[in-house]
Design an enzyme around this catalytic site. Sequence first.
Site, short mmCIF file in Angstrom:
data_model
loop_
_atom_site.label_atom_id
_atom_site.label_comp_id
_atom_site.label_asym_id
_atom_site.label_seq_id
_atom_site.Cartn_x
_atom_site.Cartn_y
_atom_site.Cartn_z
N ASP A 183 -21.18 -10.99 -12.71
CA ASP A 183 -21.81 -9.61 -12.66
C ASP A 183 -22.76 -9.50 -13.77
OD1 ASP A 183 -20.03 -8.66 -14.40
OD2 ASP A 183 -19.07 -7.07 -13.20
N CYS A 207 -17.18 -11.66 -15.27
CA CYS A 207 -17.56 -10.19 -15.15
C CYS A 207 -17.31 -9.87 -16.68
CB CYS A 207 -16.84 -9.55 -14.31
SG CYS A 207 -15.00 -9.23 -14.47
N THR A 234 -14.73 -8.59 -18.27
CA THR A 234 -13.57 -8.95 -18.76
C THR A 234 -13.01 -10.21 -18.10
OG1 THR A 234 -12.56 -7.58 -17.11
CG2 THR A 234 -12.67 -6.58 -19.19
N HIS A 270 -0.23 -26.64 -13.60
CA HIS A 270 0.96 -25.91 -13.14
C HIS A 270 0.30 -25.22 -12.07
CE1 HIS A 270 4.03 -25.90 -16.54
NE2 HIS A 270 3.38 -27.05 -16.38
N HIS A 297 5.86 -28.24 -9.10
CA HIS A 297 4.86 -27.06 -9.08
C HIS A 297 4.27 -27.04 -7.55
CE1 HIS A 297 5.34 -26.38 -13.07
NE2 HIS A 297 5.00 -27.72 -13.45
C1 RB5 Z 1 -18.53 -3.65 -15.09
O1 RB5 Z 1 -19.18 -2.65 -16.13
C2 RB5 Z 1 -17.28 -4.14 -15.39
O2 RB5 Z 1 -16.24 -3.08 -14.94
C3 RB5 Z 1 -17.00 -5.54 -14.95
O3 RB5 Z 1 -17.75 -6.32 -15.37
C4 RB5 Z 1 -15.49 -5.88 -15.11
O4 RB5 Z 1 -15.45 -5.96 -16.51
C5 RB5 Z 1 -14.39 -5.39 -14.32
O5 RB5 Z 1 -13.41 -6.07 -14.44
#
Ligand code: RB5
Length: 144
Positions: free
Chosen positions: A8, A65, A67, A98, A133
């Site tokens: 994203d 994304c 995070t 694993h 596993h």
């Molecule tokens: C987008 O602003 C952000 O929420 C997305 O990239 C991600 O971090 C969500 O988990």
Amino acid sequence: MKIVIANDHGAVALKQHIVAWLKAQGHEVVNLGVDVEERVDYPDQAELAVQEYQKGSYDFGIVCCGTGIGISIAANKHKGIRCALIHDSYTARMAKEHNNANFVAFGGRVEYAEPVEQMLSIYMNAQFEGGRHTQRVAKLDALC
Ligand code: RB5
């Protein structure tokens, strides 16, 4: 290896860095975007990557994304997908040994202590251990 990747708007630079590194290593990369910082929804990007992976011929997928959390959750909602949110060399290796992860996730806004390419390299060179596993991974796959 053949790898599909999608992201994203929170991970455009990281995705481009990963793609450049993978290609420099001689891997084939199918980049499903996004490549400009337009806002997109990470569940949609995860779905694009999973649908492409499920066509077959891919070794694994990468989703990114801000995070790595949201897009890994989204990828894991799809049957047969085991997406690992990696944050260091240890989790990179365990994801394969694993969990036999077939997707890995990273965050473009995360400050990792280790280079992402190092974590990716460890994951890509690791082998699933099988043994005890195998039944655990089978139970994962039976969940959805
Ligand atoms: C987008 O602003 C952000 O929420 C997305 O990239 C991600 O971090 C969500 O988990």
